[in-house]
Motif scaffolding. Structure first.
Motif, PDB file in Angstrom:
ATOM      1  N   TYR A  15      10.281  -0.286 -11.405  1.00  0.00           N
ATOM      2  CA  TYR A  15       8.954  -0.924 -11.881  1.00  0.00           C
ATOM      3  C   TYR A  15       8.522   0.076 -13.001  1.00  0.00           C
ATOM      4  O   TYR A  15       8.210   1.315 -12.527  1.00  0.00           O
ATOM      5  N   ARG A  16       7.531  -0.837 -13.810  1.00  0.00           N
ATOM      6  CA  ARG A  16       7.102   0.470 -15.005  1.00  0.00           C
ATOM      7  C   ARG A  16       5.207  -0.041 -13.703  1.00  0.00           C
ATOM      8  O   ARG A  16       4.560  -0.864 -13.449  1.00  0.00           O
ATOM      9  N   VAL A  17       4.531   1.227 -14.301  1.00  0.00           N
ATOM     10  CA  VAL A  17       3.130   0.985 -13.882  1.00  0.00           C
ATOM     11  C   VAL A  17       1.986   2.011 -15.183  1.00  0.00           C
ATOM     12  O   VAL A  17       2.334   2.193 -15.729  1.00  0.00           O
ATOM     13  N   ARG A  18       0.850   1.042 -15.152  1.00  0.00           N
ATOM     14  CA  ARG A  18       0.398   1.388 -15.785  1.00  0.00           C
ATOM     15  C   ARG A  18      -0.919   2.403 -15.863  1.00  0.00           C
ATOM     16  O   ARG A  18      -1.796   2.079 -14.911  1.00  0.00           O
ATOM     17  N   ARG A  19      -0.987   3.717 -15.412  1.00  0.00           N
ATOM     18  CA  ARG A  19      -1.966   4.117 -15.315  1.00  0.00           C
ATOM     19  C   ARG A  19      -3.501   3.976 -15.999  1.00  0.00           C
ATOM     20  O   ARG A  19      -3.543   3.679 -16.989  1.00  0.00           O
ATOM     21  N   LYS A  20      -4.544   4.363 -15.563  1.00  0.00           N
ATOM     22  CA  LYS A  20      -5.953   4.447 -15.833  1.00  0.00           C
ATOM     23  C   LYS A  20      -6.472   4.504 -17.371  1.00  0.00           C
ATOM     24  O   LYS A  20      -6.741   3.923 -18.322  1.00  0.00           O
ATOM     25  N   ASP A  21      -5.781   5.455 -17.955  1.00  0.00           N
ATOM     26  CA  ASP A  21      -5.069   5.990 -19.245  1.00  0.00           C
ATOM     27  C   ASP A  21      -4.872   5.412 -20.115  1.00  0.00           C
ATOM     28  O   ASP A  21      -4.405   5.500 -20.959  1.00  0.00           O
ATOM     29  N   GLY A  22      -3.848   3.970 -19.933  1.00  0.00           N
ATOM     30  CA  GLY A  22      -3.411   3.236 -20.805  1.00  0.00           C
ATOM     31  C   GLY A  22      -1.817   3.960 -20.864  1.00  0.00           C
ATOM     32  O   GLY A  22      -1.141   3.457 -20.978  1.00  0.00           O
ATOM     33  N   GLU A  23      -1.386   5.504 -19.811  1.00  0.00           N
ATOM     34  CA  GLU A  23       0.145   5.519 -20.129  1.00  0.00           C
ATOM     35  C   GLU A  23       0.651   5.423 -19.077  1.00  0.00           C
ATOM     36  O   GLU A  23       0.667   4.686 -18.243  1.00  0.00           O
ATOM     37  N   ILE A  24       2.160   4.879 -19.935  1.00  0.00           N
ATOM     38  CA  ILE A  24       3.001   3.822 -18.655  1.00  0.00           C
ATOM     39  C   ILE A  24       4.233   4.493 -18.428  1.00  0.00           C
ATOM     40  O   ILE A  24       4.788   5.409 -18.705  1.00  0.00           O
ATOM     41  N   ARG A  25       3.698   4.810 -17.238  1.00  0.00           N
ATOM     42  CA  ARG A  25       5.438   5.105 -16.650  1.00  0.00           C
ATOM     43  C   ARG A  25       5.993   4.611 -15.430  1.00  0.00           C
ATOM     44  O   ARG A  25       5.757   3.008 -15.302  1.00  0.00           O
ATOM     45  N   TRP A  26       7.186   5.112 -14.940  1.00  0.00           N
ATOM     46  CA  TRP A  26       8.350   4.267 -14.253  1.00  0.00           C
ATOM     47  C   TRP A  26       7.997   5.173 -13.014  1.00  0.00           C
ATOM     48  O   TRP A  26       7.701   6.026 -12.845  1.00  0.00           O
ATOM     49  N   ILE A  27       7.684   3.903 -11.466  1.00  0.00           N
ATOM     50  CA  ILE A  27       8.187   4.600 -10.722  1.00  0.00           C
ATOM     51  C   ILE A  27       9.638   3.942  -9.789  1.00  0.00           C
ATOM     52  O   ILE A  27       9.886   2.673  -9.536  1.00  0.00           O
ATOM     53  N   LYS A  28       9.909   3.936  -9.249  1.00  0.00           N
ATOM     54  CA  LYS A  28      10.860   4.650  -8.325  1.00  0.00           C
ATOM     55  C   LYS A  28      10.358   4.114  -6.528  1.00  0.00           C
ATOM     56  O   LYS A  28       9.416   4.977  -5.991  1.00  0.00           O
ATOM     57  N   ASP A  29      10.440   3.274  -6.051  1.00  0.00           N
ATOM     58  CA  ASP A  29      10.120   2.736  -4.889  1.00  0.00           C
ATOM     59  C   ASP A  29      10.857   2.025  -3.540  1.00  0.00           C
ATOM     60  O   ASP A  29      12.599   1.379  -3.622  1.00  0.00           O
ATOM     61  N   TYR A  30      11.293   2.627  -2.091  1.00  0.00           N
ATOM     62  CA  TYR A  30      11.741   2.641  -1.395  1.00  0.00           C
ATOM     63  C   TYR A  30      10.859   2.217  -0.374  1.00  0.00           C
ATOM     64  O   TYR A  30      10.346   2.819   0.652  1.00  0.00           O
ATOM     65  N   GLY A  31      11.103   0.654  -0.073  1.00  0.00           N
ATOM     66  CA  GLY A  31      10.667  -0.322   1.170  1.00  0.00           C
ATOM     67  C   GLY A  31      10.797   0.080   2.208  1.00  0.00           C
ATOM     68  O   GLY A  31      12.913  -0.785   2.611  1.00  0.00           O
ATOM     69  N   HIS A  32      10.463  -0.571   3.274  1.00  0.00           N
ATOM     70  CA  HIS A  32      10.604  -1.033   4.216  1.00  0.00           C
ATOM     71  C   HIS A  32      10.098  -1.981   5.273  1.00  0.00           C
ATOM     72  O   HIS A  32       8.280  -1.491   5.374  1.00  0.00           O
ATOM     73  N   PHE A  33      10.884  -3.147   5.457  1.00  0.00           N
ATOM     74  CA  PHE A  33       9.560  -4.333   5.427  1.00  0.00           C
ATOM     75  C   PHE A  33       9.952  -4.353   7.082  1.00  0.00           C
ATOM     76  O   PHE A  33      10.863  -4.409   8.176  1.00  0.00           O
ATOM     77  N   VAL A  34       8.250  -4.525   7.832  1.00  0.00           N
ATOM     78  CA  VAL A  34       9.036  -4.531   9.524  1.00  0.00           C
ATOM     79  C   VAL A  34       7.270  -5.363  10.231  1.00  0.00           C
ATOM     80  O   VAL A  34       6.568  -6.320   9.342  1.00  0.00           O
ATOM     81  N   HIS A  35       7.617  -6.094  10.970  1.00  0.00           N
ATOM     82  CA  HIS A  35       6.439  -6.818  12.161  1.00  0.00           C
ATOM     83  C   HIS A  35       5.874  -5.895  12.546  1.00  0.00           C
ATOM     84  O   HIS A  35       6.399  -5.305  13.946  1.00  0.00           O
TER      85      HIS A  35
END
Length: 713
Positions: free
Chosen positions: A103-123
């Motif tokens: 997904y995309r993120v917007r940095r504080k300076d306004g620049e748009i960058r792409w992020i790769k997100d690897y997640g693990h769901f645990v309880h």
């Protein structure tokens, strides 16, 4: 109140046992890592420094204010719904609780960058449902369109690694294992002295070594392999981080390192120290990553950027030149057009003054010739640039070609009282195989320029010489054109063969032109395998030297012109002036009434009897009807209604009567390109003349055809 206190503590402490480990392990990671509640609010529990840097924030407090310290606050608003649905869909379909999303993120300076997100769901028992998330900045991959297969493989490797996460402790251990893949660490005693160094096996493998025997646990094992150009800088950063007792400096450096078997490769090392209360170092832990491919891609991108800048500069230069060209052309075309229209009007007004009308007509003719020259140059350049110009080879007499050259320019030479000479005495083999029209165009362009830019009473000398050095069956020739004209500056000579370049506009020099003549000349010479050199000095004239090699023809090629040069202007009478046209019958095939009138008048004044056909079909009928008294010659236009000139020619050539089928047919058309000439010859015509009509050329062509000669134009 207790719940609020609990939420205030969560961002700082996950557990007393695990948070220090997480913080020490992840603080030096080049990639981001965070933990958040898997509930409606999705508030963050922990984030490392790399993630804060990704978002362009100064510190944790700045990051909290900017993002709201929620997972939703990290994601670009336009991507949130897709990201949220994707994560929960993957979790629902995966027994291991794993997900991957970009997904995309917007940095504080306004620049748009792409992020790769690897997640693990645990309880967890203490914090309920949570997500452990590793992120990488994927912008470069997006921008550079890196290999999708490699990206997919990398994603799969990360997902497979995350599959080993079964609970919170396993997740923390995995973080440690990931870091150990390129991990290094140093331990220090209370005095700040280094007591041990550790290189992980994965670290050693990255630089081509197997174990501690090959690559001992000593600082020199690493430092001795640093590239000489990088070593001082890298060690300065390394020791600078150790001596920074404020704890604010983070070791983050890129460098080249000599590997075993792969030579120097690029690596990025990051590291951070844990310190005692007095600031002295305890443990120096860091990450080691091979970035060779990224560096190479960056260098390729920089090279492409430089090439694009060069191309842009060339394009800008071309655009500027074309703008100047259009401005000049606007002036240079309007100038002869103004003369044509103005003198036409004056001739009509003074019709009762024959001498004045003749003067006006001479000026109209001169302006018309200039306008045609401008148009021809533009069309020639367009065809050369589009690759449609071809070199045609045929036997040719160099002496006759030079005679043609003299004849063409003699009017202007005479008008300016120039001392003009042509010398071919140094040519031994004058019969060669070449493109006669293109060679004449090259020489005419150069000679015409010299005549144009040489003041009255000046000198223009043309000389042709044959060099002794040539392969068997070939001749090497040098043509020189020397004048005493206005000359050129050294700066302009550097650009003389570039399109649209002129040292002076016609307003300043008084000479019109497109600025394409020398470009056309150079392009034709390149296609003929020749060369051109220019020597000039302002106010002292110019010298053009053209070098060419041609196959020698087996025998001379003559067209009927006398081989000697005329002693004075007007002493040579054309062959067609002998009255041989009297009573000859011509069929003029032309659909335009004005062109009919012009051509018919010219032909009738030369002695011909003219019959007119308005299209190709009518011409075929006229030819068939003339069986008892056939025409002597047919002048054929190309573009006509009902049946065009080529179709009419093919129909005439197919007639059963051999006298009619073999009538000489000469194309006289505004279709004047090389492929047009080839097309009329393939249709069965005997030759091609372009419009506007040049009376001398027309009469020469008619004389040659009526006297059974091969037409040479």
């Amino acid at each position: 109140m207790k719940e609020q206190e609990k939420k205030q503590v969560l961002p700082l402490v996950l557990s007393e046992q695990t948070l220090p480990i997480i913080e020490q392990i992840t603080s030096g990671m080049p990639g981001g890592f965070f933990i958040y509640h898997a509930d409606g609010e999705e508030r963050l529990i922990y984030t490392n420094q790399a993630l804060i840097r990704i978002y362009g924030c100064r510190d944790l407090e700045d990051f909290q204010q900017y993002t709201g310290y929620t997972f939703r606050g990290l994601v670009h608003p336009e991507d949130w719904e897709r990201v949220s649905e994707s994560i929960w869909l993957q979790i629902a379909e995966s027994e291991e609780g794993l997900d991957f999303v970009e997904y995309r993120v917007r940095r504080k300076d306004g620049e748009i960058r792409w992020i790769k997100d690897y997640g693990h769901f645990v309880h967890t028992d203490r914090y309920g449902d949570v997500f452990y998330v590793f992120v990488e900045d994927a912008t470069e991959r997006r921008v550079k369109a890196l290999n999708d297969q490699r990206a997919a493989k990398l994603a799969q490797e990360r997902l497979e690694a995350l599959e080993r996460l079964e609970h919170e402790t396993t997740a923390l251990r995995l973080v440690h294992e990931i870091l150990r893949s390129g991990m290094w660490s140093m331990e220090f005693d209370p005095n700040g002295e280094m007591v041990s160094v550790f290189w992980s096996d994965e670290f050693r493998a990255m630089v081509g070594y197997r174990d501690e025997t090959d690559f001992p646990n000593a600082l020199e094992s690493w430092s001795d392999l640093l590239h000489p150009e990088d070593k001082e800088r890298v060690l300065q950063e390394y020791y600078g981080t150790i001596s920074d007792y404020t704890g604010e400096k983070i070791y983050d450096v890129e460098y080249r390192m000599l590997t075993r078997g792969q030579g120097y490769r690029w690596f990025r090392a990051t590291g951070k120290l844990s310190r005692r209360p007095d600031g002295s170092p305890i443990t120096y832990v860091g990450m080691f990553v091979d970035i060779t491919e990224r560096k190479q891609s960056k260098e390729e991108l920089e090279t492409q950027h430089r090439l694009l800048e060069d191309a842009l500069e060339q394009a800008n230069r071309a655009n500027r030149a074309k703008t100047v060209f259009l401005n000049n052309m606007s002036h240079d075309i309007r100038t002869p057009m103004n003369a044509i229209m103005g003198f036409t009007a004056l001739a009509s007004t003074h019709a009762n003054d024959p001498a004045l009308v003749r003067d006006y007509l001479a000026k109209i003719s001169q302006s018309s010739g200039l306008l045609l020259s401008l148009i021809n140059d533009v069309l020639d350049m367009s065809r050369i640039e589009s690759g449609k110009t071809r070199i045609e080879a045929a036997p040719c007499s160099l002496n006759e070609l030079l005679h043609d050259l003299h004849t063409i320019v003699q009017t202007e030479v005479y008008a300016k009282h120039l001392h003009f000479s042509v010398d071919s005495s140094a040519v031994t083999d004058e019969a060669v195989v070449c493109d006669r029209l293109r060679l004449k165009q090259v020489l005419l362009n150069v000679v015409s320029n010299s005549v144009k830019f040489t003041p009255p009473l000046g000198t223009v000398q043309v000389r042709a010489a044959q060099l002794p050095e040539a392969a068997a069956g070939w001749g090497s020739y040098v043509f020189t054109v020397r004048d005493t004209g206005i000359g050129m500056s050294r700066e302009f000579i550097q650009h003389i063969f570039e399109p649209f370049e002129r040292e002076r506009t016609s307003t300043v020099s008084g000479t019109q032109g497109t600025g394409l003549g020398m470009t056309i000349t150079k392009s034709i010479l390149d296609m003929m395998g020749g060369s051109i050199r220019v020597e000039s000095e302002e106010g002292k004239g110019s010298l053009f030297t053209i070098a060419l090699s041609f196959p020698l023809a087996s025998q001379p090629c003559r067209s009927g012109y006398p081989p000697e040069w005329p002693d004075a202007i007007g002493q040579i009478r054309p062959a067609w002036s002998d009255g041989s046209f009297q009573g000859k019958r011509i069929l003029l095939v032309e659909d335009n009434e004005l062109n009919q009138e012009i051509a018919a008048t010219i032909l009738e004044e030369a002695g011909f009897t003219v019959v007119i056909a308005s299209n190709g079909a009518e011409a075929v009928d006229q030819v068939i009807a003339s069986a008892e008294d056939p025409y002597d010659l047919i002048l054929m236009d190309l573009q006509m209604p009902v049946l065009d000139g080529c179709g009419a020619t093919r129909a005439i050539r197919a007639l059963e009567d051999p006298k009619l089928a073999s009538l000489p047919i000469l194309a006289m058309t505004a279709n004047a390109f090389t492929e047009d000439k080839q097309r009329v010859l393939e249709a069965g015509m005997n030759g091609h003349l372009g419009k506007p009509i040049e009376i001398d050329k027309l009469m020469d062509a008619l004389w040659q055809l009526l006297n059974g000669k091969t037409l040479l134009l």
